[in-house]
Every structure is written in C-alpha cells, then in structure tokens.
Scaffold this motif. Sequence first.
Motif, PDB file in Angstrom:
ATOM      1  N   VAL A 142     -17.379  -1.763  -8.796  1.00  0.00           N
ATOM      2  CA  VAL A 142     -17.439  -0.583  -8.023  1.00  0.00           C
ATOM      3  C   VAL A 142     -16.559  -0.446  -6.586  1.00  0.00           C
ATOM      4  O   VAL A 142     -16.785  -1.141  -5.919  1.00  0.00           O
ATOM      5  N   GLY A 143     -15.441   0.496  -6.689  1.00  0.00           N
ATOM      6  CA  GLY A 143     -14.855   0.548  -5.268  1.00  0.00           C
ATOM      7  C   GLY A 143     -13.549   0.818  -5.442  1.00  0.00           C
ATOM      8  O   GLY A 143     -13.069   1.517  -6.418  1.00  0.00           O
ATOM      9  N   LYS A 144     -12.848   0.914  -4.396  1.00  0.00           N
ATOM     10  CA  LYS A 144     -11.593   1.239  -4.401  1.00  0.00           C
ATOM     11  C   LYS A 144     -10.468   0.484  -5.005  1.00  0.00           C
ATOM     12  O   LYS A 144     -10.692  -0.847  -4.858  1.00  0.00           O
ATOM     13  N   PHE A 145      -9.490   0.790  -5.998  1.00  0.00           N
ATOM     14  CA  PHE A 145      -8.811   0.157  -6.368  1.00  0.00           C
ATOM     15  C   PHE A 145      -7.597  -0.309  -5.280  1.00  0.00           C
ATOM     16  O   PHE A 145      -6.690   0.513  -5.091  1.00  0.00           O
ATOM     17  N   SER A 146      -7.530  -1.605  -4.988  1.00  0.00           N
ATOM     18  CA  SER A 146      -6.612  -1.635  -3.790  1.00  0.00           C
ATOM     19  C   SER A 146      -6.165  -3.180  -3.693  1.00  0.00           C
ATOM     20  O   SER A 146      -7.154  -4.136  -4.179  1.00  0.00           O
ATOM     21  N   PRO A 147      -5.279  -3.628  -3.076  1.00  0.00           N
ATOM     22  CA  PRO A 147      -4.876  -5.187  -3.021  1.00  0.00           C
ATOM     23  C   PRO A 147      -6.116  -5.863  -2.193  1.00  0.00           C
ATOM     24  O   PRO A 147      -6.520  -6.885  -2.481  1.00  0.00           O
ATOM     25  N   GLY A 148      -6.433  -4.967  -1.047  1.00  0.00           N
ATOM     26  CA  GLY A 148      -7.495  -5.715  -0.309  1.00  0.00           C
ATOM     27  C   GLY A 148      -8.831  -5.940  -0.927  1.00  0.00           C
ATOM     28  O   GLY A 148      -9.662  -6.757  -0.406  1.00  0.00           O
ATOM     29  N   ARG A 195     -11.698   2.303 -17.470  1.00  0.00           N
ATOM     30  CA  ARG A 195     -11.623   2.924 -16.039  1.00  0.00           C
ATOM     31  C   ARG A 195     -12.586   4.274 -16.182  1.00  0.00           C
ATOM     32  O   ARG A 195     -12.131   5.167 -16.839  1.00  0.00           O
ATOM     33  N   LEU A 196     -13.584   4.546 -15.185  1.00  0.00           N
ATOM     34  CA  LEU A 196     -14.318   5.611 -15.250  1.00  0.00           C
ATOM     35  C   LEU A 196     -14.118   6.557 -14.037  1.00  0.00           C
ATOM     36  O   LEU A 196     -14.615   7.703 -14.224  1.00  0.00           O
ATOM     37  N   GLY A 197     -13.296   6.259 -13.145  1.00  0.00           N
ATOM     38  CA  GLY A 197     -12.978   6.930 -12.049  1.00  0.00           C
ATOM     39  C   GLY A 197     -14.123   7.264 -11.239  1.00  0.00           C
ATOM     40  O   GLY A 197     -15.105   6.399 -11.385  1.00  0.00           O
ATOM     41  N   ALA A 198     -13.949   7.812 -10.036  1.00  0.00           N
ATOM     42  CA  ALA A 198     -15.021   8.119  -9.381  1.00  0.00           C
ATOM     43  C   ALA A 198     -16.229   8.876  -9.751  1.00  0.00           C
ATOM     44  O   ALA A 198     -15.894   9.908 -10.602  1.00  0.00           O
ATOM     45  N   LEU A 199     -17.584   8.195  -9.730  1.00  0.00           N
ATOM     46  CA  LEU A 199     -18.675   9.024 -10.131  1.00  0.00           C
ATOM     47  C   LEU A 199     -19.836   9.250  -9.009  1.00  0.00           C
ATOM     48  O   LEU A 199     -19.643   8.418  -8.106  1.00  0.00           O
ATOM     49  N   PRO A 200     -20.514  10.246  -9.231  1.00  0.00           N
ATOM     50  CA  PRO A 200     -21.621  10.387  -8.031  1.00  0.00           C
ATOM     51  C   PRO A 200     -22.517   9.277  -7.993  1.00  0.00           C
ATOM     52  O   PRO A 200     -22.553   8.382  -9.063  1.00  0.00           O
ATOM     53  N   ASN A 201     -23.179   9.106  -6.699  1.00  0.00           N
ATOM     54  CA  ASN A 201     -23.969   7.844  -6.591  1.00  0.00           C
ATOM     55  C   ASN A 201     -24.933   7.534  -7.618  1.00  0.00           C
ATOM     56  O   ASN A 201     -25.198   6.567  -7.817  1.00  0.00           O
ATOM     57  N   ALA A 202     -25.782   8.739  -8.174  1.00  0.00           N
ATOM     58  CA  ALA A 202     -26.750   8.645  -9.016  1.00  0.00           C
ATOM     59  C   ALA A 202     -26.154   7.721 -10.247  1.00  0.00           C
ATOM     60  O   ALA A 202     -26.898   6.853 -10.720  1.00  0.00           O
ATOM     61  N   TYR A 259       0.857  -1.204   0.095  1.00  0.00           N
ATOM     62  CA  TYR A 259      -0.031  -0.081  -0.028  1.00  0.00           C
ATOM     63  C   TYR A 259       1.063   1.296  -0.127  1.00  0.00           C
ATOM     64  O   TYR A 259       0.153   2.307  -0.553  1.00  0.00           O
ATOM     65  N   MET A 260       2.045   1.327   0.454  1.00  0.00           N
ATOM     66  CA  MET A 260       2.644   2.588   0.754  1.00  0.00           C
ATOM     67  C   MET A 260       4.059   2.757   0.092  1.00  0.00           C
ATOM     68  O   MET A 260       4.452   3.946   0.004  1.00  0.00           O
ATOM     69  N   ARG A 261       4.507   1.678  -0.511  1.00  0.00           N
ATOM     70  CA  ARG A 261       5.816   1.900  -1.446  1.00  0.00           C
ATOM     71  C   ARG A 261       5.632   3.191  -2.335  1.00  0.00           C
ATOM     72  O   ARG A 261       4.838   3.182  -3.078  1.00  0.00           O
ATOM     73  N   VAL A 294     -15.627  -2.887 -16.768  1.00  0.00           N
ATOM     74  CA  VAL A 294     -15.919  -1.097 -16.394  1.00  0.00           C
ATOM     75  C   VAL A 294     -15.768  -1.209 -14.823  1.00  0.00           C
ATOM     76  O   VAL A 294     -16.150  -1.821 -14.018  1.00  0.00           O
ATOM     77  N   LEU A 295     -14.608  -0.406 -14.479  1.00  0.00           N
ATOM     78  CA  LEU A 295     -14.205  -0.055 -13.333  1.00  0.00           C
ATOM     79  C   LEU A 295     -14.572   1.424 -12.787  1.00  0.00           C
ATOM     80  O   LEU A 295     -14.073   2.287 -13.415  1.00  0.00           O
ATOM     81  N   VAL A 296     -15.411   1.635 -11.756  1.00  0.00           N
ATOM     82  CA  VAL A 296     -15.581   2.623 -11.279  1.00  0.00           C
ATOM     83  C   VAL A 296     -15.035   2.771  -9.781  1.00  0.00           C
ATOM     84  O   VAL A 296     -15.060   2.000  -8.825  1.00  0.00           O
ATOM     85  N   GLY A 297     -14.020   4.016  -9.634  1.00  0.00           N
ATOM     86  CA  GLY A 297     -13.472   4.099  -8.354  1.00  0.00           C
ATOM     87  C   GLY A 297     -12.171   4.670  -8.667  1.00  0.00           C
ATOM     88  O   GLY A 297     -11.847   5.110  -9.877  1.00  0.00           O
ATOM     89  N   GLU A 298     -11.204   4.904  -7.524  1.00  0.00           N
ATOM     90  CA  GLU A 298      -9.982   5.410  -7.302  1.00  0.00           C
ATOM     91  C   GLU A 298      -9.029   4.558  -6.730  1.00  0.00           C
ATOM     92  O   GLU A 298      -9.701   3.523  -5.892  1.00  0.00           O
ATOM     93  N   GLY A 299      -7.690   4.769  -7.077  1.00  0.00           N
ATOM     94  CA  GLY A 299      -6.653   3.974  -6.327  1.00  0.00           C
ATOM     95  C   GLY A 299      -5.566   3.925  -6.828  1.00  0.00           C
ATOM     96  O   GLY A 299      -5.198   4.518  -8.051  1.00  0.00           O
ATOM     97  N   ASP A 300      -4.609   3.302  -6.232  1.00  0.00           N
ATOM     98  CA  ASP A 300      -2.924   3.291  -6.816  1.00  0.00           C
ATOM     99  C   ASP A 300      -2.685   2.036  -7.446  1.00  0.00           C
ATOM    100  O   ASP A 300      -1.608   1.911  -7.985  1.00  0.00           O
ATOM    101  N   VAL A 301      -3.471   0.925  -7.637  1.00  0.00           N
ATOM    102  CA  VAL A 301      -3.389  -0.246  -8.231  1.00  0.00           C
ATOM    103  C   VAL A 301      -3.106   0.069  -9.740  1.00  0.00           C
ATOM    104  O   VAL A 301      -3.931   0.716 -10.592  1.00  0.00           O
ATOM    105  N   ALA A 302      -2.024  -0.268 -10.578  1.00  0.00           N
ATOM    106  CA  ALA A 302      -1.863  -0.159 -11.868  1.00  0.00           C
ATOM    107  C   ALA A 302      -2.712  -0.877 -12.813  1.00  0.00           C
ATOM    108  O   ALA A 302      -3.028  -1.946 -12.417  1.00  0.00           O
ATOM    109  N   LEU A 303      -3.406  -0.285 -13.560  1.00  0.00           N
ATOM    110  CA  LEU A 303      -4.368  -0.765 -14.572  1.00  0.00           C
ATOM    111  C   LEU A 303      -3.686  -1.178 -15.987  1.00  0.00           C
ATOM    112  O   LEU A 303      -3.034  -0.047 -16.375  1.00  0.00           O
ATOM    113  N   PRO A 304      -4.136  -2.171 -16.615  1.00  0.00           N
ATOM    114  CA  PRO A 304      -3.371  -2.319 -18.158  1.00  0.00           C
ATOM    115  C   PRO A 304      -4.140  -1.339 -18.985  1.00  0.00           C
ATOM    116  O   PRO A 304      -5.277  -0.995 -18.775  1.00  0.00           O
ATOM    117  N   ASP A 305      -3.408  -0.804 -20.178  1.00  0.00           N
ATOM    118  CA  ASP A 305      -4.131  -0.076 -21.081  1.00  0.00           C
ATOM    119  C   ASP A 305      -4.648  -1.020 -22.203  1.00  0.00           C
ATOM    120  O   ASP A 305      -3.897  -1.502 -23.231  1.00  0.00           O
TER     121      ASP A 305
END
Length: 427
Positions: A261-267, A307-314, A168-170, A290-301
């Motif tokens: 939908v959620g954080k991009f993380s190992p957990g 990757r849509l990023g963070a979106l409003p709940n609606a 998480y922190m490297r 389709v991934l909705v959220g944010e985080g530091d996990v690298a995603l392939p191109d």
Amino acid sequence: MIVGLASEYFPPHAPGGAEWSTDALARALAARGHRPVVVTPNYGAPQLEERDGVRIRRFPFPLKLPPGRRPLRQRAIANPLFALWAGVQLARVARAEGLEVLHAQNKHMLVPGVIARALTRRPLVLTLRDGSLIDPAPMCLHHGDRRPPDCGAGKLWRECSEEYFALYMRGRRAKLVTKLAFLYGWLDACFKQRFLAHVDAVVGVSDGILGIYRRSGLLDRVRRVAAIPTIPPLAPPAPPAAAEEARRRHGLAGRRVALYVGKFSPGKGTADLVAAAALVVEKVPDALFVLVGEGDVALPDAPWLRRLGALPNADVLALYPAADVVVVPSVVPDALSRVILEAMAAGRPVVGTRVGGTPELIIEGGTGLLVERGDPEGLAQARGRMLSDAALRTRLGEAARRHVAAAFSAAASVDRLLALYGEVSAR
C-alpha cells in the motif's frame, strides 16, 4: 492546557497523513480535557470552526483549494512572505486564544512559529515527520542515513538534481525547470534549518528520523529533543467478514497474498518490490502480489501481480486482514510508517527495510522481518519465507498486534507531549 497546533494544511485540505495525525492529536488532547486550537491558512473552509472540543482558526490566505489531497505549488508557502504573514497571524491567534504553547506540526510552520514565539514569548515545539527539512526531495537519503558532509549547491546541481530528474521527472518536465525547482526547494530547506536553534524543543516521531537529523548536524543547537510517536488516525481493524468479502471481491481466494500500500515510486522501493516478486513466484507459484496506490513506476503485466489503484481507507483496512503478509520496501527512510502501523494493528506480519523508524515498529523475527534497502533478493527471501510458513505468519502477526497496542498507544504519546509542553512552558 491551551495548545496551539500550527499546520500549513488541515482537513478538509489534507495532502498527506500529517494533517490527519494533527487532527488525531487535537482530538486526543480535547478528550483529555485540554483545549487545542488549530491554526492554519484558509483555503476556502470556514474561518472559525468547533468540533469535538477542537477549535480551528483559519487565517486569511489569497489562494484557494478544493477539499481533498491537492497541495499548493511549492513556492506558494515555501517563501519568506508566507512565513512572515503566517507568523503574524499565529501570534494574533496566540494572544486572542491565550495559547500557552505553540506546536508547529510541519516544516513550513517552523519559521512562522519562531516569529510568533518572538512576538508573544510563548514556547515553541516543532515536530519532524520526515527528511524534508534536509531537502524536500532528499536524494542523499536514497543512499544513506544522513545529509552528506559535502552537501552544497554544486553537488546538488551536478549530482542530486540529475538523479532526481532521472528517477522522478523524466518525460514529465524539462530538465532545467526540474533542476531549478530542486535548487529552490533545497535553498528553502537551508533557510529553515537556521531557525531550529530558536525552538524550545524538537519532537521526532521516531528515534530513526531524529538519528538522521543528528548525524546531519542539524540538532546540535536545539535545546530539547524527544522521540514521541505520532498519533496515527487509525480506524478500528476491519471485521473478519469484511476481510472475506475483500478476498472475494478482488479474486484473492486460493492465493497467498502479499500486499503493498503506497505510492509507486523509486523512493518507496516499488522496483525492488516487483523484482523480488518475480523471484518469489518461482518457489511459491500461488503467490499473488496486490498493489494499492498510484504512481508512474512501470509495472509488468503478469498473472502474479494485481494493481488495484487508489482505494478508500475503509477498503484498504479490509485488505490488511485479507492478506497473508504486508510488504513495505522503502528506500527513503519512513519516519513512522502508517501502513506498517495499520497492518500490525490488523494482526498482519510485515516485511520492511532497515531504514528510518521501521526497525522500531518491526522487531526482527518477533513481529516481522527486516531486510536491507535496495536488496530485491533479500526481500524475495523474506517474503518467500513468510508466504511458505503459515505458523510463522500467525505468530508474528499476533505479536505485531500486541506490540502496536503496547508501544504506540495514543495515550502514551499524549502523556509524553503534555510533559514536554509543561517543561518548555516552565522555562
């Protein structure tokens, strides 16, 4: 009843779903004719507020926050001074408002709740929503379903904090600073665990999360333990027109869509999600992940991943019915996943992992499919099966909608909480 809901955060300051669930509980109690009083630090909102039958009392606090999801630094509320101050303030409000029962909504209000209980003799209930009372970042739950028997400062320093830094922190913080902060959080959790024996009842939002605490030996001295699902702040499912608009806006037409939908993380199992997706597209070429959220996990191109990023709940609610399947590949146990609840309420089948409270939401082969955590191949097989079989998706999605409505209704949870409040008040 006059019920005090104690929370370290409350809207408009809401870093996570717990605060919105507390708000939903308060509104549900008020709608039933009870008098909920929310007690929380004042980060810059009105000191006293009334809305929809809910009374909000914010006690003085020196640190301020802008409205939104930003939390304080860990040490600002994970310390004995905060616990003492919040406990005295909670006791003051309990006397002024005539509270009959105190309900701590999260771990940082546990010790203040115990202090207020001692000062006022009001009974105290605590809700467990995650594994953070074992450790704020419980690395042990990446690998098992309990705190290990040899848990201690040495193991934490040599193993757990090293894994936490690597995952998480490297590159974000120096290793020594990370390890010291990790140790501080663990010591704070150990301090709070000592107070569990002084509450009148512990509520887990699922049997799964209670099982983790039981196996860890942390509930052995608790008087009453009950599994009562939280009241999720679920909005009504999006209408069909909104789903069609979401597919058009995000370019999903003609694709079989798996939604995360959620954080991009190992957990949260993001790496497993991506590895499984690469296997699925070999057999389902028109699959789109389709991934909705944010985080530091690298995603392939890759053309099969968007990757849509963070979106409003609606917008998220409109995406659920626009998807063919929703995937929740968590490695760390979710106590009661709001994403799964929202997806099932929208009639979508879910592929999830056998951890925490997820098996209570997803009935294998009945409302969705379950796989083992950390198993990309198993995840790929389940998703491929779901994406390839429209009849299966329809059957599981309709059953999921019925299951959520029958087993996780707000009315049932409020009934059980009120019964528990009555039990602890009559002691």
